[in-house]
Design a protein around this motif. Structure first.
Motif, PDB file in Angstrom:
ATOM      1  N   SER A  56     106.729 -43.659 -28.187  1.00  0.00           N
ATOM      2  CA  SER A  56     108.009 -44.376 -28.155  1.00  0.00           C
ATOM      3  C   SER A  56     107.815 -45.799 -27.639  1.00  0.00           C
ATOM      4  CB  SER A  56     109.011 -43.648 -27.257  1.00  0.00           C
ATOM      5  OG  SER A  56     109.342 -42.405 -27.811  1.00  0.00           O
ATOM      6  N   ALA A  57     107.005 -45.951 -26.588  1.00  0.00           N
ATOM      7  CA  ALA A  57     106.734 -47.285 -26.039  1.00  0.00           C
ATOM      8  C   ALA A  57     106.036 -48.156 -27.070  1.00  0.00           C
ATOM      9  CB  ALA A  57     105.899 -47.172 -24.765  1.00  0.00           C
ATOM     10  N   ASN A  58     105.066 -47.590 -27.783  1.00  0.00           N
ATOM     11  CA  ASN A  58     104.349 -48.359 -28.805  1.00  0.00           C
ATOM     12  C   ASN A  58     105.286 -48.811 -29.922  1.00  0.00           C
ATOM     13  OD1 ASN A  58     101.900 -48.130 -27.464  1.00  0.00           O
ATOM     14  ND2 ASN A  58     101.279 -46.309 -28.598  1.00  0.00           N
ATOM     15  N   ARG A  59     106.189 -47.932 -30.337  1.00  0.00           N
ATOM     16  CA  ARG A  59     107.155 -48.305 -31.380  1.00  0.00           C
ATOM     17  C   ARG A  59     108.072 -49.423 -30.879  1.00  0.00           C
ATOM     18  NH1 ARG A  59     107.619 -42.845 -32.114  1.00  0.00           N
ATOM     19  NH2 ARG A  59     109.717 -42.820 -31.247  1.00  0.00           N
ATOM     20  N   MET A  72     110.308 -54.742 -30.880  1.00  0.00           N
ATOM     21  CA  MET A  72     110.759 -55.896 -30.094  1.00  0.00           C
ATOM     22  C   MET A  72     109.867 -57.094 -30.382  1.00  0.00           C
ATOM     23  SD  MET A  72     112.885 -57.357 -28.156  1.00  0.00           S
ATOM     24  CE  MET A  72     113.841 -56.388 -27.024  1.00  0.00           C
ATOM     25  N   GLY A  73     108.565 -56.865 -30.514  1.00  0.00           N
ATOM     26  CA  GLY A  73     107.662 -57.957 -30.863  1.00  0.00           C
ATOM     27  C   GLY A  73     108.049 -58.614 -32.172  1.00  0.00           C
ATOM     28  N   ARG A 109     104.698 -59.558 -28.425  1.00  0.00           N
ATOM     29  CA  ARG A 109     104.218 -58.196 -28.166  1.00  0.00           C
ATOM     30  C   ARG A 109     103.835 -58.018 -26.698  1.00  0.00           C
ATOM     31  NH1 ARG A 109      99.526 -56.859 -31.259  1.00  0.00           N
ATOM     32  NH2 ARG A 109     100.025 -54.678 -30.895  1.00  0.00           N
ATOM     33  N   VAL A 110     103.212 -59.034 -26.097  1.00  0.00           N
ATOM     34  CA  VAL A 110     102.858 -58.960 -24.674  1.00  0.00           C
ATOM     35  C   VAL A 110     104.124 -58.823 -23.843  1.00  0.00           C
ATOM     36  CG1 VAL A 110     101.924 -60.282 -22.723  1.00  0.00           C
ATOM     37  CG2 VAL A 110     100.646 -60.161 -24.870  1.00  0.00           C
ATOM     38  N   THR A 167     107.831 -55.409 -20.643  1.00  0.00           N
ATOM     39  CA  THR A 167     109.196 -54.942 -20.378  1.00  0.00           C
ATOM     40  C   THR A 167     109.309 -53.431 -20.432  1.00  0.00           C
ATOM     41  OG1 THR A 167     109.942 -55.196 -22.683  1.00  0.00           O
ATOM     42  CG2 THR A 167     110.272 -57.086 -21.190  1.00  0.00           C
ATOM     43  N   VAL A 168     108.482 -52.769 -21.226  1.00  0.00           N
ATOM     44  CA  VAL A 168     108.564 -51.311 -21.340  1.00  0.00           C
ATOM     45  C   VAL A 168     107.658 -50.603 -20.327  1.00  0.00           C
ATOM     46  CG1 VAL A 168     106.799 -50.867 -23.116  1.00  0.00           C
ATOM     47  CG2 VAL A 168     108.889 -49.488 -23.079  1.00  0.00           C
TER      48      VAL A 168
END
Length: 161
Positions: A7-10, A15-16, A30-31, A36-37
């Protein structure tokens, strides 16, 4: 139940992409999303490299860019010589409040152009409107920040989750 890492990767990719579509550079986007996550909003360069599958040099450039625009800051990891990159809960607010650094040079350039252009030059009207808009936005930022802080206090009182 969804895998939290998946989920974090998605989220990082979505967001990126959203930030890149809005005009931010792709890797810094992306950074920022990865920070943020992250549970505590703190990651080392090595953690960012691993999370994003990019080179250390890429991360270095991205964090320099994000630091310059106020989206993160660097701290020393306690008891270590490693840097940790940190995103604050109010990163957007902090970035917005840097209007003097963002708008100041633009307003100065507009002031110089307006001073140097002859009266009646067709571009003067456009440049004057640009200058007045940037000045107006800068003046309004303080009020926006105050209203946001009041709203944030309401949200905190309600118990954010």
């Amino acid at each position: 139940m969804p895998d939290p890492e998946d989920s974090a990767n998605r989220y990082v990719e979505r967001m990126g992409t959203a930030l890149a579509d809005a005009g931010l550079q792709r890797l810094p986007s992306r950074v920022f999303a990865a920070l943020t996550v992250d549970d505590d909003g703190r990651m080392t360069s090595a953690e960012l490299v691993a999370a994003l599958d990019v080179s250390p040099a890429s991360v270095s450039g991205a964090v320099q860019y994000l630091s310059r625009i106020g989206f993160l800051h660097r701290e020393r990891e306690r008891g270590s010589r490693r840097d940790v990159y940190v995103v604050d809960d109010d990163a957007w607010l902090q970035a917005m409040l840097r209007e003097e650094q963002v708008y100041g040079p633009m307003i100065a350039a507009l002031d110089t152009a307006l001073r140097d252009l002859p009266a009646g030059a067709p571009a003067r009207r456009r440049l004057r409107l640009m200058r007045e808009f940037l000045t107006f936005v800068g003046e309004e930022m303080e009020g926006i920040a105050d209203r946001w802080l009041a709203r944030r206090a309401e949200l905190e009182a309600e118990g954010l989750d």
